[in-house]
Design a protein around this motif. Structure first.
Motif, PDB file in Angstrom:
ATOM      1  N   UNK A  43      -0.775  -3.725   5.505  1.00  0.00           N
ATOM      2  CA  UNK A  43      -0.869  -5.138   5.114  1.00  0.00           C
ATOM      3  C   UNK A  43      -0.025  -5.408   3.869  1.00  0.00           C
ATOM      4  N   UNK A  44       0.503  -6.559   3.814  1.00  0.00           N
ATOM      5  CA  UNK A  44       1.245  -7.010   2.650  1.00  0.00           C
ATOM      6  C   UNK A  44       0.347  -6.944   1.392  1.00  0.00           C
ATOM      7  N   UNK A  45       0.809  -6.241   0.345  1.00  0.00           N
ATOM      8  CA  UNK A  45      -0.061  -6.044  -0.829  1.00  0.00           C
ATOM      9  C   UNK A  45      -0.521  -7.348  -1.467  1.00  0.00           C
ATOM     10  N   UNK A  46       0.319  -8.358  -1.434  1.00  0.00           N
ATOM     11  CA  UNK A  46      -0.091  -9.625  -2.052  1.00  0.00           C
ATOM     12  C   UNK A  46      -1.239 -10.254  -1.289  1.00  0.00           C
ATOM     13  N   UNK A  47      -1.165 -10.171   0.058  1.00  0.00           N
ATOM     14  CA  UNK A  47      -2.230 -10.724   0.892  1.00  0.00           C
ATOM     15  C   UNK A  47      -3.513  -9.932   0.674  1.00  0.00           C
ATOM     16  N   UNK A  48      -3.376  -8.582   0.645  1.00  0.00           N
ATOM     17  CA  UNK A  48      -4.551  -7.719   0.435  1.00  0.00           C
ATOM     18  C   UNK A  48      -5.218  -8.061  -0.888  1.00  0.00           C
ATOM     19  N   UNK A  49      -4.391  -8.268  -1.887  1.00  0.00           N
ATOM     20  CA  UNK A  49      -4.899  -8.623  -3.211  1.00  0.00           C
ATOM     21  C   UNK A  49      -5.703  -9.922  -3.136  1.00  0.00           C
ATOM     22  N   UNK A  50      -5.162 -10.901  -2.393  1.00  0.00           N
ATOM     23  CA  UNK A  50      -5.815 -12.197  -2.277  1.00  0.00           C
ATOM     24  C   UNK A  50      -7.169 -12.064  -1.578  1.00  0.00           C
ATOM     25  N   UNK A  51      -7.149 -11.294  -0.463  1.00  0.00           N
ATOM     26  CA  UNK A  51      -8.391 -11.123   0.306  1.00  0.00           C
ATOM     27  C   UNK A  51      -9.441 -10.420  -0.553  1.00  0.00           C
TER      28      UNK A  51
END
Lengths: 279, 250
Positions: A1-9
């Motif tokens: 997963x894209x790290x930025x998306x993971x961070x957001x989730x």
């Protein structure tokens, strides 16, 4: 997963979990206030109950709760704080202290109804106090001892060693060091334990069920050996034992109980911040 | 004149021997410094003089430390009177979390050795002796923890002086301070030695050579060499001392 998306989730999940903590507290307070506040007036707070507790006030239950909590604290603070001081400052690591520490942990894990039965057996029957403030307060005191001891111990442990050394090096005795240096520094933490103990003692029903709580007793206690009405038990009675009671009456009783605990906590918090400021 | 005479001092922490047959005579109204690598026993020696090592579980000591004719290591020796006469300054400044004034009067209150009415004078006197009075005279009720580290260390010295000790033990008193503060504390020590016997443990050899009258060099629990500071630093008798001072050992 894209790290930025993971961070957001991850952020959203953590935030949601935190918000979930507020929801039940908020709901309890809102429901009790909305449904109970209309029934609160001077008569409700200061009158004796009448008509099988369907009318009148809850004055004896309020007074009973205050007496009971005050007596509990009176028993629990000296024993709890003194034993914490002994464990932290004087006790050497040996079989006895390990057993004491184990006993404290186990005491904290005992279900409150077991305390109630223990209090019934020891204070009410064996020592012959009968159902009374003193029997209930002693039972509650034993129940909140682990809270007070554990928090006091943590507070004393966190006083820097350098304060103790400085005091001893100035020629102060061990007790003077404890009394003038260690205790003042640990006081805010000890007060936190006392706050927790007050809340716990004011709200518990099971330990007071057989030791002090009266079903219906429209007069005030005169001595420590009198039975009293107590708010948590009264709340149980009006919500389950009495048919055709107005629901505002029940919620108003809950509101008063929560209010008393809040006021006690607030007083202790103010006291604590006063001591913090001194340091 | 000898103020502290240490004779055949051995100290054990459990099975570990931290001091081995230490003999040393510390002169009155002088600064004596103890140097040596970490773990050589210099702080332990210092903490034996005011018996702070009593607090350590499993610490055992034999030998004598004679101050004014009495062996302070005797089990019956009164610790309160010992620690009133032998004050200690620690590595990190450790003022109590109280006001500046209460820090200084702490010893007086504990010992009941002065009347409340005299407290103000004693606070002023003690702060003047450590050159803090002008900075703090309007802030006596401020928390001691709000002071700078240097001021805190001076306050800790003032707190000792209020109890009227004869000996000041200083355990690396400047190690938490910057060079300017260090220099000022050193100045203060030189001024204080007129009235007090000072023993300082230091890692800093320049500091030892700057301020002390005599110096002892310790290595693995033994006192290797002890003498006048300029002798130790310019013409040591032992090879180990020379190696340590020149940076070849340690």
């Amino acid at each position: 997963m894209n790290p930025k998306l993971a961070q957001k989730i991850a952020f959203i999940i953590l935030l949601l979990a935190t918000i979930l903590v507020i929801v039940p507290v908020g709901m309890i307070v809102v429901i009790i206030v909305v449904k109970g506040a209309p029934a609160i007036n001077w008569e409700f707070l200061l009158a004796m109950p009448s008509k099988g507790m369907r009318a009148g006030g809850i004055f004896p239950a309020i007074v009973g709760t205050i007496y009971l909590v005050a007596a509990t604290i009176l028993f629990a603070i000296p024993v709890g704080v003194f034993s914490a001081i002994y464990l932290v400052e004087y006790a050497r690591e040996n079989l006895l202290t390990r057993m004491v520490k184990l006993a404290i942990i186990n005491l904290a894990g005992v279900p409150s109804i077991v305390y109630g039965l223990f209090g019934l057996g020891l204070f009410v029957i064996f020592l012959g106090f009968g159902p009374s403030i003193i029997a209930g307060a002693l039972t509650l005191a034993i129940m909140i001892l682990p809270i007070i001891i554990t928090t006091s111990k943590e507070a004393l442990d966190s006083v820097p060693r350098s304060y103790r050394e400085a005091s001893l090096a100035l020629g102060a005795s061990k007790w003077q060091t404890i009394r003038h240096v260690v205790l003042p520094s640990a006081l805010p933490g000890i007060l936190t334990g006392i706050i927790l103990g007050i809340s716990r003692a004011a709200g518990e029903t099971a330990p007071i069920l057989f030791t002090v709580a009266a079903f219906y007793l429209p007069r005030l206690p005169r001595t420590m050996f009198d039975q009293v009405m107590v708010l948590p038990y009264h709340l149980f009675v009006v919500s389950t034992q009495i048919p055709n009671i107005k629901t505002e009456y029940t919620y108003a009783t809950a509101l008063v109980l929560v209010g008393i605990v809040l006021i006690a906590n607030l007083a202790a918090i103010i006291l604590r911040s006063k001591y913090r400021k001194k340091i | 004149m000898t103020k502290i005479a240490v004779e055949k001092l051995n100290l054990f922490y459990g099975d570990f021997q931290a001091l081995i047959n230490v003999d040393i005579r510390i002169p009155a109204n002088k600064i004596t410094s103890m140097i040596g690598p970490s773990g050589c026993g210099k702080s332990t020696l210092l903490r034996t003089v005011n018996r702070m090592n009593d607090l350590v579980d499993g610490a055992r000591v034999d030998g004598k430390i004679i101050i004014d004719g009495d062996n302070v290591l005797d089990s019956g020796y009164d610790l309160v009177s010992l620690r009133k006469r032998v004050g200690m300054v620690f590595q990190r400044p450790n003022p109590f979390p109280m006001s500046v004034a209460s820090n200084i009067t702490f010893g007086l209150r504990v010992h009941g050795s002065a009347k409340r009415g005299d407290f103000d004078n004693i606070v002023e006197d003690s702060l003047k002796k450590v050159l803090l009075w002008d900075d703090l005279k309007d802030r006596l009720d401020r928390s001691a923890l709000s002071l700078s580290l240097e001021q805190q260390q001076r306050l800790c010295i003032a707190r000792l002086i209020a109890v009227k000790p004869e000996i000041l033990l200083m355990d690396e008193p400047c190690s938490a301070l910057d060079p300017i503060a260090t220099e000022r504390i050193e100045q203060l020590m030189i001024e204080l030695k007129e009235n007090y016997t000072i023993v300082i443990v230091t890692h800093n050899m320049q500091q030892a050579s700057r301020i002390s009258d005599s110096t002892g060099f310790m290595w693995l629990g033994e006192l290797i060499e002890y003498g006048a500071t300029d002798m130790i630093f310019t013409n040591p008798k032992q090879k180990l001392t020379q190696d340590y001072i020149t940076g070849r050992a340690g």
